[in-house]
Design an enzyme around this catalytic site. Structure first.
Site, PDB file in Angstrom:
ATOM      1  NE  ARG A 116       3.501  -5.176   0.960  1.00  0.00           N
ATOM      2  CZ  ARG A 116       2.045  -5.860   0.002  1.00  0.00           C
ATOM      3  NH1 ARG A 116       1.500  -4.280   0.269  1.00  0.00           N
ATOM      4  NH2 ARG A 116       1.480  -6.627  -0.413  1.00  0.00           N
ATOM      5  CE  LYS A 181       2.405   1.667   4.252  1.00  0.00           C
ATOM      6  NZ  LYS A 181       2.309   0.504   2.770  1.00  0.00           N
ATOM      7  NE  ARG A 312      -5.600   1.268  -2.515  1.00  0.00           N
ATOM      8  CZ  ARG A 312      -4.467   1.159  -2.434  1.00  0.00           C
ATOM      9  NH1 ARG A 312      -4.102  -0.036  -0.978  1.00  0.00           N
ATOM     10  NH2 ARG A 312      -3.422   0.758  -2.677  1.00  0.00           N
TER      11      ARG A 312
END
Ligand code: BTN
Length: 316
Positions: A116, A181, A312
């Site tokens: 992305r 992640k 974030r």
């Protein structure tokens, strides 16, 4: 049978055995072996024994994957498995509309994997999952907001069946484990919608990514193998199956039906967060019925639209 599948077991194979299995000369084998480093595959050569891969690879297997998908769903798919492609999403974007309802494309390696917001998606050979699906999605622009969230949720359902740690979803669609992640989703559209969007969705999952210090990933990441022993092929079959089930449901009733499940996994739940590029700072209240992130900011409740911003955590 390909050279890589012969060598995948990590055992020694002589040049002549490889040549006869492939029906080619030893010189042809030697030339093909010389290409393996381009795939990041390290080859050991030992006189009298032959050649072996320094690390065995568990290759993707079309038969195993399709066998793992229930036939009513399998019958609605076209399925392609490539050894190497620039990007599975780019390849499906280039292809015309297929006959089947869902076109699935998998690759062992991507040379220009895309994440992305223009980021690179690191995609070494035989290690991870690079999966794209093309399909039609009826409706106006409002249907797109929830789509990528549903895909993240779908992945987290499958992964949580196998992982020994809890999965979380970081808005809009990062799958997180242990604060890092594990998987990401890239949703792209082919052209303008008339009655239906032509969607290409791409899923990248770190399955057996190595900590070699040079993989170029610019954020904390995790690899499923550290949390699960599930096989890559079985996992992919479950992912495809679950995606189709959830996309069917999403087409019928939109995102609202998934909202509660998504909010149960919200990585930011109750945390102070900031929106990059916007002066919005506050506590996450999870997502609304359309999939927008709601933030309890000093100026009041703010709704952040998927696809425009990234978020974030400021503090845990
Ligand atoms: C993200 O940035 O989180 C999204 C990553 C998406 C990566 C996948 S890998 C398969 C497909 N092909 C690509 O080039 N990108 C997606």
């Amino acid at each position: 049978m390909s050279l890589i599948s012969l060598l995948a077991d990590g055992q020694f194979h002589s040049g002549s055995a490889l040549g006869s299995a492939l029906g080619v000369s030893r010189t042809a084998v030697w030339k093909a072996l010389a290409v393996l480093p381009e795939y990041g595959l390290e080859l050991e050569t030992v006189k009298g024994k032959g050649y072996r891969l320094s690390c065995p690879v568990q290759l993707l297997d079309q038969g195993v994957i399709l066998h793992g998908i229930e036939s009513p769903i399998r019958n609605r798919l076209s399925f392609t498995l490539l050894p190497v492609v620039d990007s599975t999403n780019s390849e499906l974007m280039r292809l015309g509309e297929g006959e089947d309802e869902f076109s699935v494309l998998l690759a062992e390696m991507q040379t220009s994997g895309r994440g992305r917001r223009g980021r690179e998606w690191v995609s070494p050979f035989g290690k991870n999952v690079y999966l794209s699906m093309a399909f039609g999605l009826p409706g106006g622009p409002e249907v797109l907001a929830g789509l990528s969230l549903v895909v993240g949720l779908s992945l987290s359902k499958v992964l949580s069946r196998h992982a020994n740690k809890a999965l979380k979803l970081k808005w809009p669609n990062d799958v997180m484990i242990d604060g890092r992640k594990l998987a990401g989703v890239l949703v792209e559209l082919k052209g303008e919608a008339t009655t239906a969007w032509s969607v290409v969705l791409g899923v990248g999952l770190n399955y057996d990514m190595k900590e070699d210090g040079e993989n170029g990933i610019d954020q904390p990441w995790a690899s499923l193998r550290d949390f699960s022993s599930v096989g890559r092929n079985e996992l992919i079959a479950e992912m495809i199956q679950q995606l189709v089930v959830d996309l069917d449901q999403f087409r019928l009733s939109g995102f609202s039906r998934f909202r509660e499940e998504w909010n149960d996994l919200d990585f930011f739940a109750g945390k102070e967060i900031g929106v990059v590029g916007q002066a919005i700072i506050g506590r996450s209240l999870g997502v609304d019925a359309k999939g927008n992130l709601v933030i309890d900011a000093a100026s009041g409740k703010q709704t952040v639209n998927a696809g425009e911003v990234s978020v974030r955590a400021r503090s845990a």
